[in-house]
Motif scaffolding. Structure first.
Motif, PDB file in Angstrom:
ATOM      1  N   ASP A  90       0.363  -0.681   0.176  1.00 24.37           N
ATOM      2  CA  ASP A  90       0.064  -0.111   0.255  1.00 24.37           C
ATOM      3  C   ASP A  90       0.720   1.334   0.181  1.00 24.37           C
ATOM      4  OD1 ASP A  90      -2.551  -0.960   2.321  1.00 24.37           O
ATOM      5  OD2 ASP A  90      -2.296  -1.151  -0.383  1.00 24.37           O
ATOM      6  N   SER A  91       2.208   0.819   0.410  1.00 23.22           N
ATOM      7  CA  SER A  91       2.899   2.703   0.557  1.00 23.22           C
ATOM      8  C   SER A  91       3.380   3.578  -0.294  1.00 23.22           C
ATOM      9  CB  SER A  91       3.880   2.165   1.703  1.00 23.22           C
ATOM     10  OG  SER A  91       4.644   0.533   1.288  1.00 23.22           O
ATOM     11  N   VAL A  92       3.729   1.922  -1.253  1.00 27.09           N
ATOM     12  CA  VAL A  92       3.929   2.582  -3.023  1.00 27.09           C
ATOM     13  C   VAL A  92       3.009   2.431  -3.738  1.00 27.09           C
ATOM     14  CG1 VAL A  92       6.313   1.414  -2.278  1.00 27.09           C
ATOM     15  CG2 VAL A  92       4.443  -0.008  -3.768  1.00 27.09           C
ATOM     16  N   LYS A  93       1.911   2.071  -3.378  1.00 30.49           N
ATOM     17  CA  LYS A  93       1.076   1.949  -5.021  1.00 30.49           C
ATOM     18  C   LYS A  93       0.648   3.048  -5.517  1.00 30.49           C
ATOM     19  CE  LYS A  93      -2.117  -1.298  -3.989  1.00 30.49           C
ATOM     20  NZ  LYS A  93      -3.288  -2.034  -3.479  1.00 30.49           N
ATOM     21  N   GLY A  94       0.398   3.433  -6.339  1.00 37.15           N
ATOM     22  CA  GLY A  94       0.107   4.153  -7.662  1.00 37.15           C
ATOM     23  C   GLY A  94       1.552   5.721  -7.639  1.00 37.15           C
ATOM     24  N   ARG A  95       2.603   4.969  -7.129  1.00 41.15           N
ATOM     25  CA  ARG A  95       3.923   5.814  -7.007  1.00 41.15           C
ATOM     26  C   ARG A  95       4.858   4.732  -8.132  1.00 41.15           C
ATOM     27  NH1 ARG A  95       7.146   7.287  -2.620  1.00 41.15           N
ATOM     28  NH2 ARG A  95       6.348   5.490  -1.600  1.00 41.15           N
ATOM     29  N   PHE A  96       5.292   3.629  -7.513  1.00 42.62           N
ATOM     30  CA  PHE A  96       5.953   2.427  -7.920  1.00 42.62           C
ATOM     31  C   PHE A  96       5.177   1.799  -8.999  1.00 42.62           C
ATOM     32  CE2 PHE A  96       9.313   2.210  -4.199  1.00 42.62           C
ATOM     33  CZ  PHE A  96       9.201   3.468  -3.919  1.00 42.62           C
ATOM     34  N   THR A 139      15.194  -9.911 -16.990  1.00 43.03           N
ATOM     35  CA  THR A 139      15.443  -8.914 -15.832  1.00 43.03           C
ATOM     36  C   THR A 139      13.974  -7.662 -15.757  1.00 43.03           C
ATOM     37  OG1 THR A 139      17.570  -7.986 -17.521  1.00 43.03           O
ATOM     38  CG2 THR A 139      15.850  -6.443 -16.176  1.00 43.03           C
ATOM     39  N   VAL A 140      14.630  -7.647 -14.183  1.00 41.35           N
ATOM     40  CA  VAL A 140      12.900  -7.301 -13.547  1.00 41.35           C
ATOM     41  C   VAL A 140      13.446  -5.764 -13.171  1.00 41.35           C
ATOM     42  CG1 VAL A 140      13.469  -8.011 -11.436  1.00 41.35           C
ATOM     43  CG2 VAL A 140      10.921  -7.474 -12.010  1.00 41.35           C
ATOM     44  N   TYR A 141      12.486  -5.204 -13.209  1.00 38.33           N
ATOM     45  CA  TYR A 141      12.669  -3.504 -13.091  1.00 38.33           C
ATOM     46  C   TYR A 141      11.629  -2.599 -11.988  1.00 38.33           C
ATOM     47  CZ  TYR A 141      14.209  -4.214 -17.630  1.00 38.33           C
ATOM     48  OH  TYR A 141      15.288  -4.173 -18.791  1.00 38.33           O
ATOM     49  N   LEU A 142      12.627  -1.935 -11.135  1.00 36.35           N
ATOM     50  CA  LEU A 142      10.913  -0.962 -10.543  1.00 36.35           C
ATOM     51  C   LEU A 142      11.275   0.209 -11.143  1.00 36.35           C
ATOM     52  CD1 LEU A 142       9.128  -1.285  -7.878  1.00 36.35           C
ATOM     53  CD2 LEU A 142      10.923  -0.912  -6.909  1.00 36.35           C
ATOM     54  N   GLN A 143       9.829   0.805 -11.602  1.00 41.01           N
ATOM     55  CA  GLN A 143      10.418   2.151 -11.699  1.00 41.01           C
ATOM     56  C   GLN A 143       9.830   2.738 -10.753  1.00 41.01           C
ATOM     57  OE1 GLN A 143      11.445   4.353 -14.276  1.00 41.01           O
ATOM     58  NE2 GLN A 143      10.821   6.177 -12.949  1.00 41.01           N
ATOM     59  N   MET A 144      10.127   3.878  -9.858  1.00 40.08           N
ATOM     60  CA  MET A 144       9.991   4.517  -8.402  1.00 40.08           C
ATOM     61  C   MET A 144       9.619   6.246  -8.437  1.00 40.08           C
ATOM     62  SD  MET A 144      11.918   2.568  -5.799  1.00 40.08           S
ATOM     63  CE  MET A 144      13.936   3.520  -6.550  1.00 40.08           C
ATOM     64  N   ASN A 145       8.623   6.453  -8.882  1.00 42.34           N
ATOM     65  CA  ASN A 145       8.303   7.941  -9.466  1.00 42.34           C
ATOM     66  C   ASN A 145       8.175   8.481  -7.410  1.00 42.34           C
ATOM     67  OD1 ASN A 145       8.800   7.769 -12.299  1.00 42.34           O
ATOM     68  ND2 ASN A 145       6.055   7.056 -12.246  1.00 42.34           N
ATOM     69  N   SER A 146       7.884   9.948  -7.530  1.00 41.00           N
ATOM     70  CA  SER A 146       7.263  10.775  -6.399  1.00 41.00           C
ATOM     71  C   SER A 146       8.041  10.321  -5.303  1.00 41.00           C
ATOM     72  CB  SER A 146       5.719  10.670  -6.275  1.00 41.00           C
ATOM     73  OG  SER A 146       4.997  10.667  -7.469  1.00 41.00           O
ATOM     74  N   LEU A 147       9.375  10.027  -5.146  1.00 45.57           N
ATOM     75  CA  LEU A 147       9.788   9.587  -4.510  1.00 45.57           C
ATOM     76  C   LEU A 147       9.726   9.672  -2.625  1.00 45.57           C
ATOM     77  CD1 LEU A 147      12.765   7.596  -6.143  1.00 45.57           C
ATOM     78  CD2 LEU A 147      11.665   6.358  -4.655  1.00 45.57           C
ATOM     79  N   LYS A 148       9.603   9.468  -1.650  1.00 47.69           N
ATOM     80  CA  LYS A 148       9.812   9.930   0.205  1.00 47.69           C
ATOM     81  C   LYS A 148      11.178   9.979   0.488  1.00 47.69           C
ATOM     82  CE  LYS A 148       4.615   9.374  -0.349  1.00 47.69           C
ATOM     83  NZ  LYS A 148       3.921   8.652   0.432  1.00 47.69           N
ATOM     84  N   PRO A 149      10.940  10.897   1.259  1.00 50.23           N
ATOM     85  CA  PRO A 149      12.461  10.140   2.515  1.00 50.23           C
ATOM     86  C   PRO A 149      12.587   9.064   3.532  1.00 50.23           C
ATOM     87  CG  PRO A 149      12.012  12.071   3.129  1.00 50.23           C
ATOM     88  CD  PRO A 149      10.854  12.541   1.545  1.00 50.23           C
ATOM     89  N   ASP A 150      10.901   8.739   2.776  1.00 50.23           N
ATOM     90  CA  ASP A 150      11.021   7.090   3.924  1.00 50.23           C
ATOM     91  C   ASP A 150      11.409   6.067   3.033  1.00 50.23           C
ATOM     92  OD1 ASP A 150       7.346   7.685   5.877  1.00 50.23           O
ATOM     93  OD2 ASP A 150       9.697   7.920   6.164  1.00 50.23           O
ATOM     94  N   ASP A 151      11.278   6.526   1.722  1.00 48.58           N
ATOM     95  CA  ASP A 151      11.370   5.092   0.840  1.00 48.58           C
ATOM     96  C   ASP A 151      13.222   5.313   0.640  1.00 48.58           C
ATOM     97  OD1 ASP A 151       9.342   6.831  -2.384  1.00 48.58           O
ATOM     98  OD2 ASP A 151       8.726   4.729  -0.551  1.00 48.58           O
TER      99      ASP A 151
END
Length: 128
Positions: free
Chosen positions: A62-68, A78-90
């Motif tokens: 839930d903490s990353v839904k909509g951002r990752f 290969t597997v990828y993780l696209q991380m957007n709108s990153l926060k310090p908690d990430d």
């Protein structure tokens, strides 16, 4: 022997983006469900996202839904993780994980115990 090598971590400002990659070898990649976990300092490792063998199903914390966004390229192992709108908690070390899956479409595990192979991790630091 399964080998998973993560890359793409680094230092980014809050609100920024990063894309992590995990290159897999020693396995028939399309036979494996893949996942990403993370561990922040002083905390337990936690689930981030997983993806079924052919990418038709994904699962997110839930903490990353909509951002990752997790994705995979079976031709490139290969597997990828696209991380957007990153926060310090990430901020954490991000780990790639793999597990054989008999179901080609539906299996998207969420717990550490569900995965048998792990990478060494890549550090992601998000500054405020």
């Amino acid at each position: 022997q399964v080998q998973l090598v993560e890359s793409g971590g680094g230092l980014v400002q809050a609100g920024g983006s990063l894309r992590l990659s995990c290159a897999a070898s020693g396995l028939i990649f399309s036979s494996y469900a893949m996942g990403w976990f993370r561990q922040a300092p002083g905390k337990e490792r936690e689930f981030v996202a997983s993806i079924s063998r052919y990418g038709s199903k994904t699962n997110y914390a839930d903490s990353v839904k909509g951002r990752f966004t997790i994705s995979r390229d079976n031709d490139k192992n290969t597997v990828y993780l696209q991380m957007n709108s990153l926060k310090p908690d990430d901020t954490a070390v991000y780990y790639c994980a793999a597990e054989p899956a008999s179901s080609p479409y539906a299996y998207t595990p969420r717990t550490e115990q569900d995965f048998g192979s792990w990478g060494q991790g890549t550090q992601v630091t998000v500054s405020s």
